[in-house]
Design an enzyme around this catalytic site. Structure first.
Site, PDB file in Angstrom:
ATOM      1  N   PRO A   7       0.846  -1.198   0.000  1.00 12.70           N
ATOM      2  CA  PRO A   7       0.000   0.000   0.000  1.00 12.70           C
ATOM      3  C   PRO A   7       0.880   1.245   0.000  1.00 12.70           C
ATOM      4  O   PRO A   7       1.834   1.334   0.765  1.00 12.70           O
ATOM      5  CB  PRO A   7      -0.761  -0.122   1.328  1.00 12.70           C
ATOM      6  CG  PRO A   7       0.175  -0.863   2.225  1.00 12.70           C
ATOM      7  CD  PRO A   7       0.943  -1.815   1.342  1.00 12.70           C
ATOM      8  N   MET A   8       0.598   2.194  -0.889  1.00  9.48           N
ATOM      9  CA  MET A   8       1.333   3.455  -0.919  1.00  9.48           C
ATOM     10  C   MET A   8       0.318   4.575  -1.106  1.00  9.48           C
ATOM     11  O   MET A   8      -0.298   4.690  -2.168  1.00  9.48           O
ATOM     12  CB  MET A   8       2.376   3.459  -2.040  1.00  9.48           C
ATOM     13  CG  MET A   8       3.518   2.490  -1.810  1.00  9.48           C
ATOM     14  SD  MET A   8       4.722   2.513  -3.173  1.00  9.48           S
ATOM     15  CE  MET A   8       5.380   4.182  -3.027  1.00  9.48           C
ATOM     16  N   GLU A   9       0.135   5.361  -0.061  1.00  9.24           N
ATOM     17  CA  GLU A   9      -0.898   6.393  -0.084  1.00  9.24           C
ATOM     18  C   GLU A   9      -0.663   7.378  -1.225  1.00  9.24           C
ATOM     19  O   GLU A   9       0.438   7.862  -1.442  1.00  9.24           O
ATOM     20  CB  GLU A   9      -0.921   7.159   1.246  1.00  9.24           C
ATOM     21  CG  GLU A   9      -2.084   8.134   1.340  1.00  9.24           C
ATOM     22  CD  GLU A   9      -2.003   9.048   2.540  1.00  9.24           C
ATOM     23  OE1 GLU A   9      -2.990   9.746   2.803  1.00  9.24           O
ATOM     24  OE2 GLU A   9      -0.947   9.071   3.197  1.00  9.24           O
ATOM     25  N   GLN A  68      -6.668  -2.148   4.068  1.00  6.78           N
ATOM     26  CA  GLN A  68      -5.810  -1.732   5.183  1.00  6.78           C
ATOM     27  C   GLN A  68      -6.487  -0.641   6.014  1.00  6.78           C
ATOM     28  O   GLN A  68      -7.029   0.324   5.478  1.00  6.78           O
ATOM     29  CB  GLN A  68      -4.465  -1.198   4.678  1.00  6.78           C
ATOM     30  CG  GLN A  68      -3.507  -0.895   5.843  1.00  6.78           C
ATOM     31  CD  GLN A  68      -2.167  -0.354   5.385  1.00  6.78           C
ATOM     32  OE1 GLN A  68      -2.061   0.822   5.072  1.00  6.78           O
ATOM     33  NE2 GLN A  68      -1.160  -1.212   5.358  1.00  6.78           N
ATOM     34  N   CYS A  98       3.430   3.382   8.840  1.00  6.97           N
ATOM     35  CA  CYS A  98       3.480   4.675   8.160  1.00  6.97           C
ATOM     36  C   CYS A  98       4.281   5.683   8.980  1.00  6.97           C
ATOM     37  O   CYS A  98       3.966   5.936  10.150  1.00  6.97           O
ATOM     38  CB  CYS A  98       2.071   5.202   7.923  1.00  6.97           C
ATOM     39  SG  CYS A  98       2.044   6.801   7.088  1.00  6.97           S
ATOM     40  N   LYS A 139       1.469  -4.623   9.332  1.00  4.24           N
ATOM     41  CA  LYS A 139       2.754  -4.176   8.821  1.00  4.24           C
ATOM     42  C   LYS A 139       3.407  -3.268   9.854  1.00  4.24           C
ATOM     43  O   LYS A 139       2.766  -2.354  10.385  1.00  4.24           O
ATOM     44  CB  LYS A 139       2.604  -3.436   7.497  1.00  4.24           C
ATOM     45  CG  LYS A 139       3.952  -3.071   6.859  1.00  4.24           C
ATOM     46  CD  LYS A 139       3.778  -2.352   5.531  1.00  4.24           C
ATOM     47  CE  LYS A 139       5.151  -2.065   4.913  1.00  4.24           C
ATOM     48  NZ  LYS A 139       5.046  -1.239   3.684  1.00  4.24           N
ATOM     49  N   GLU A 201      13.641  -1.553   0.321  1.00  6.44           N
ATOM     50  CA  GLU A 201      14.894  -1.429  -0.447  1.00  6.44           C
ATOM     51  C   GLU A 201      15.098  -2.593  -1.406  1.00  6.44           C
ATOM     52  O   GLU A 201      16.221  -3.073  -1.613  1.00  6.44           O
ATOM     53  CB  GLU A 201      16.085  -1.297   0.504  1.00  6.44           C
ATOM     54  CG  GLU A 201      17.254  -0.512  -0.049  1.00  6.44           C
ATOM     55  CD  GLU A 201      16.920   0.947  -0.394  1.00  6.44           C
ATOM     56  OE1 GLU A 201      17.600   1.495  -1.270  1.00  6.44           O
ATOM     57  OE2 GLU A 201      15.978   1.522   0.210  1.00  6.44           O
ATOM     58  N   GLY A 223       7.126  -2.163  -2.906  1.00  2.59           N
ATOM     59  CA  GLY A 223       6.489  -0.860  -2.895  1.00  2.59           C
ATOM     60  C   GLY A 223       7.072   0.057  -3.943  1.00  2.59           C
ATOM     61  O   GLY A 223       6.728  -0.013  -5.124  1.00  2.59           O
ATOM     62  N   ARG A 224       7.995   0.919  -3.531  1.00  8.20           N
ATOM     63  CA  ARG A 224       8.583   1.898  -4.456  1.00  8.20           C
ATOM     64  C   ARG A 224       9.268   1.220  -5.641  1.00  8.20           C
ATOM     65  O   ARG A 224       9.231   1.730  -6.761  1.00  8.20           O
ATOM     66  CB  ARG A 224       9.568   2.790  -3.697  1.00  8.20           C
ATOM     67  CG  ARG A 224       8.913   3.654  -2.625  1.00  8.20           C
ATOM     68  CD  ARG A 224       9.940   4.455  -1.856  1.00  8.20           C
ATOM     69  NE  ARG A 224      10.918   3.588  -1.228  1.00  8.20           N
ATOM     70  CZ  ARG A 224      12.191   3.917  -0.978  1.00  8.20           C
ATOM     71  NH1 ARG A 224      12.641   5.112  -1.338  1.00  8.20           N
ATOM     72  NH2 ARG A 224      13.001   3.065  -0.395  1.00  8.20           N
TER      73      ARG A 224
END
Length: 309
Positions: A7-9, A68, A98, A139, A201, A223-224
């Site tokens: 999840p990435m807001e 979530q 977060c 998480k 990472e 994620g990223r």
């Protein structure tokens, strides 16, 4: 090995989940967080963040989506977990990772890592509210200022009844600065009997293998890295070659069409710029494109530029 889309807001909305699950073998997606304060939220809130509820809580290609929740009060979190399940959620994830100041100042997200007893109470209450056959995951990060509370917090959540735990292998203070401390997650893996998922990472297939080896976790959350290299999950799980820049441009155009069809034109310029800021980490041509798009404010102008490439 399971691969999970993080999840990435403000980035990984249902449109991006649709796009990335079409080109990657993800086993699960987790929604942007739904903030819970002091009420049972109406169905429209859940449907806005998780439109997939209307289609069995899966993306169009069938990838499961888990909702979530973020908050500090165990009773209201349990109430909203119940609400989500009544609407068709196939599982609940709890956000204790977060690092955003706006979230932490209201005692949400990573700020709760300072209170393992509250983590236990939240996990226990939510587990009791969710039907036994559905998963309740969480998480966390490795701690707040220091990387020192991860075992206590992990054990508290497991004792509360969660079914699996994702660990972003950094503290809140570490933010997103490298490195990620994957070997510390192996201590959690050894202490728990539930599945533990490594996160943080992971930008390519080699780093995924190293993270798995050092953390002793078979499951990985991306994620990223999944935004920087759009077919990252496919490179990890299927040995697929990284997408070429022309393929990425085609993907950007497809995303543009989705945004317009989804009546989110007002959000599109910011979303596409944010995505390009990640693509710059993997693709040199993204730097020049970002420079051209940075000052544009209208969806049509950006789409015309992309179509001209």
């Amino acid at each position: 090995m399971r691969l999970i889309l993080a999840p990435m807001e403000g980035v990984l909305d249902h449109l991006m989940r649709d796009l990335l699950t079409r080109i990657n073998p993800f086993d699960l997606c987790v929604t942007e967080f739904i903030r819970v304060v002091d009420m049972r939220l109406p169905p429209r809130v859940f449907h806005r963040l998780c439109p997939e509820l209307h289609q069995g809580c899966t993306t169009p290609v069938g990838t499961p989506v888990r909702i979530q929740l973020l908050g500090q009060d165990e009773n209201w979190l349990a109430e909203n977990a119940d609400q989500a399940c009544l609407l068709g959620a196939q599982g609940i994830d709890l956000n204790f990772g977060c690092p955003a100041k706006t979230v932490n100042k209201s005692r949400g997200g990573a700020s709760l890592l300072a209170d393992s007893e509250q983590l236990y109470r939240i996990a226990k209450a939510v587990r009791a509210a969710v039907p036994a056959h559905l998963p309740v995951s969480a998480k966390i990060r490795l701690g707040l200022e220091d990387r020192d509370s991860y075992l206590e917090n992990s054990q508290a959540l497991a004792a509360g009844g969660i079914t699996e735990l994702t660990v972003h292998a950094r503290s809140k203070k570490d933010g997103y600065r490298p490195p990620a401390y994957w070997p510390l997650v192996a201590n959690i893996r050894a202490a728990l009997t539930i599945p533990v998922i490594i996160n943080g990472e992971i930008w390519n297939a080699e780093q995924s293998k190293l993270a798995q080896a050092q953390s002793e976790c078979s499951d990985v959350m991306l994620g990223r890295g999944a935004l920087a290299l759009p077919n990252l999950a496919a490179t990890i799980k299927q040995g697929t070659a990284p997408m070429s820049w022309p393929e990425v441009v085609a993907l950007l155009l497809a995303y543009s069409a989705q945004e317009i069809a989804g009546d989110k034109g007002e959000y599109y310029p910011n979303r596409i710029k944010q995505w390009l800021s990640y693509l710059k980490l993997q693709y040199e041509p993204a730097h020049a494109l970002f420079g051209e798009i940075r000052t544009l404010k209208h969806t049509d102008d950006i789409r015309r530029l992309l179509a001209s490439l």
